[in-house]
Write a protein that holds these residues in place. Structure first.
Motif, mmCIF file in Angstrom:
data_model
loop_
_atom_site.group_PDB
_atom_site.id
_atom_site.type_symbol
_atom_site.label_atom_id
_atom_site.label_comp_id
_atom_site.label_asym_id
_atom_site.label_seq_id
_atom_site.Cartn_x
_atom_site.Cartn_y
_atom_site.Cartn_z
ATOM 1 N N LEU A 27 41.578 32.898 43.406
ATOM 2 C CA LEU A 27 40.535 32.358 42.529
ATOM 3 C C LEU A 27 39.907 33.442 41.663
ATOM 4 N N TYR A 28 39.867 34.672 42.153
ATOM 5 C CA TYR A 28 39.325 35.773 41.358
ATOM 6 C C TYR A 28 40.352 36.339 40.378
ATOM 7 N N LEU A 29 41.630 36.209 40.688
ATOM 8 C CA LEU A 29 42.646 36.791 39.821
ATOM 9 C C LEU A 29 42.840 36.020 38.519
ATOM 10 N N PHE A 30 42.746 34.712 38.547
ATOM 11 C CA PHE A 30 42.984 33.945 37.325
ATOM 12 C C PHE A 30 41.919 34.188 36.249
ATOM 13 N N PRO A 31 40.617 34.114 36.557
ATOM 14 C CA PRO A 31 39.643 34.412 35.502
ATOM 15 C C PRO A 31 39.726 35.869 35.034
ATOM 16 N N TRP A 32 40.068 36.778 35.942
ATOM 17 C CA TRP A 32 40.213 38.180 35.569
ATOM 18 C C TRP A 32 41.339 38.345 34.556
ATOM 19 N N ALA A 33 42.450 37.631 34.766
ATOM 20 C CA ALA A 33 43.576 37.730 33.841
ATOM 21 C C ALA A 33 43.222 37.162 32.473
ATOM 22 N N VAL A 34 42.342 36.165 32.437
ATOM 23 C CA VAL A 34 41.971 35.553 31.159
ATOM 24 C C VAL A 34 41.113 36.503 30.324
ATOM 25 N N VAL A 35 40.198 37.225 30.961
ATOM 26 C CA VAL A 35 39.267 38.075 30.218
ATOM 27 C C VAL A 35 39.642 39.557 30.292
ATOM 28 N N LEU A 36 40.877 39.861 30.626
ATOM 29 C CA LEU A 36 41.290 41.242 30.808
ATOM 30 C C LEU A 36 41.100 42.066 29.539
ATOM 31 N N THR A 37 41.382 41.495 28.388
ATOM 32 C CA THR A 37 41.231 42.266 27.143
ATOM 33 C C THR A 37 39.766 42.520 26.819
ATOM 34 N N ASP A 38 38.877 41.650 27.280
ATOM 35 C CA ASP A 38 37.446 41.821 26.994
ATOM 36 C C ASP A 38 36.785 42.848 27.913
ATOM 37 N N ILE A 39 37.221 42.952 29.155
ATOM 38 C CA ILE A 39 36.529 43.831 30.095
ATOM 39 C C ILE A 39 37.055 45.258 30.073
ATOM 40 N N GLY A 40 38.218 45.473 29.520
ATOM 41 C CA GLY A 40 38.717 46.823 29.319
ATOM 42 C C GLY A 40 39.218 47.502 30.582
ATOM 43 N N LEU A 41 39.248 48.814 30.515
ATOM 44 C CA LEU A 41 39.807 49.633 31.585
ATOM 45 C C LEU A 41 38.971 49.561 32.862
ATOM 46 N N PHE A 42 37.642 49.481 32.719
ATOM 47 C CA PHE A 42 36.773 49.419 33.902
ATOM 48 C C PHE A 42 37.083 48.183 34.736
ATOM 49 N N GLY A 43 37.206 47.028 34.100
ATOM 50 C CA GLY A 43 37.529 45.800 34.816
ATOM 51 C C GLY A 43 38.919 45.837 35.421
ATOM 52 N N TYR A 44 39.835 46.490 34.728
ATOM 53 C CA TYR A 44 41.197 46.631 35.230
ATOM 54 C C TYR A 44 41.215 47.449 36.523
ATOM 55 N N ILE A 45 40.502 48.554 36.525
ATOM 56 C CA ILE A 45 40.442 49.417 37.708
ATOM 57 C C ILE A 45 39.700 48.723 38.848
ATOM 58 N N GLU A 46 38.603 48.042 38.539
ATOM 59 C CA GLU A 46 37.842 47.346 39.574
ATOM 60 C C GLU A 46 38.669 46.267 40.262
ATOM 61 N N MET A 47 39.480 45.556 39.502
ATOM 62 C CA MET A 47 40.301 44.521 40.113
ATOM 63 C C MET A 47 41.361 45.124 41.017
ATOM 64 N N PHE A 48 41.903 46.271 40.625
ATOM 65 C CA PHE A 48 42.880 46.904 41.503
ATOM 66 C C PHE A 48 42.236 47.477 42.758
ATOM 67 N N VAL A 49 40.974 47.878 42.692
ATOM 68 C CA VAL A 49 40.253 48.270 43.902
ATOM 69 C C VAL A 49 40.089 47.053 44.803
ATOM 70 N N PHE A 50 39.745 45.921 44.221
ATOM 71 C CA PHE A 50 39.600 44.674 44.984
ATOM 72 C C PHE A 50 40.926 44.285 45.634
ATOM 73 N N ILE A 51 42.013 44.344 44.881
ATOM 74 C CA ILE A 51 43.322 43.991 45.424
ATOM 75 C C ILE A 51 43.727 44.978 46.518
ATOM 76 N N PHE A 52 43.397 46.252 46.348
ATOM 77 C CA PHE A 52 43.709 47.253 47.372
ATOM 78 C C PHE A 52 42.964 46.955 48.669
ATOM 79 N N LEU A 53 41.689 46.577 48.565
ATOM 80 C CA LEU A 53 40.930 46.243 49.770
ATOM 81 C C LEU A 53 41.513 45.022 50.477
ATOM 82 N N LEU A 54 41.943 44.036 49.715
ATOM 83 C CA LEU A 54 42.579 42.873 50.325
ATOM 84 C C LEU A 54 43.930 43.232 50.936
ATOM 85 N N LEU A 55 44.631 44.145 50.316
ATOM 86 C CA LEU A 55 45.897 44.604 50.879
ATOM 87 C C LEU A 55 45.687 45.331 52.202
#
Length: 120
Positions: free
Chosen positions: A76-104
């Protein structure tokens, strides 16, 4: 300030009164003829076997369900993140990978402890 919340309090009061009124009317109109067969626990049309309060429940099913819900929420968090990826930039990209790493890490922990093993 409190006057702004008056409609909310009014609606909560009306809903409470209507609920209590319906419960009172239903208690007056219901048939009062309890018999032993009516008080037995219902098990999908099968006659109950043993005492229902003593039966053991396997908790493993619930562990699997909780792990599924956790990874479902990740989706549920990945789909909205993918939609606004161009708007949030590098910071949002890195934050999502931190989130995915914690879930991993949580997934690896669940796998290592055997929470995903289905035992009959």
């Amino acid at each position: 300030m409190l006057l702004d919340y008056f409609p909310v309090f009014l609606m909560a009061g009306v809903v409470t009164l209507v609920g209590l009124f319906i419960l009172k009317i239903s208690s007056l109109l219901r048939p009062a003829n309890p018999y032993p067969a009516k008080r037995q626990p219902y098990e999908c049309g099968v006659d109950p076997v043993g005492d229902a309060s003593v039966g053991q429940v396997k908790i493993h099913y619930f562990v699997i369900a909780i792990v599924f819900i956790i990874f479902d929420v990740e989706t549920l968090y990945l789909f909205p993140w993918a939609v606004v990826l161009t708007d949030i930039g590098l910071f949002g990209y890195i934050e999502m990978f931190v989130f995915i790493f914690l879930l991993l890490v949580g997934f690896i922990y669940a796998w290592a402890t055997g929470a995903l093993e289905w035992q009959i």
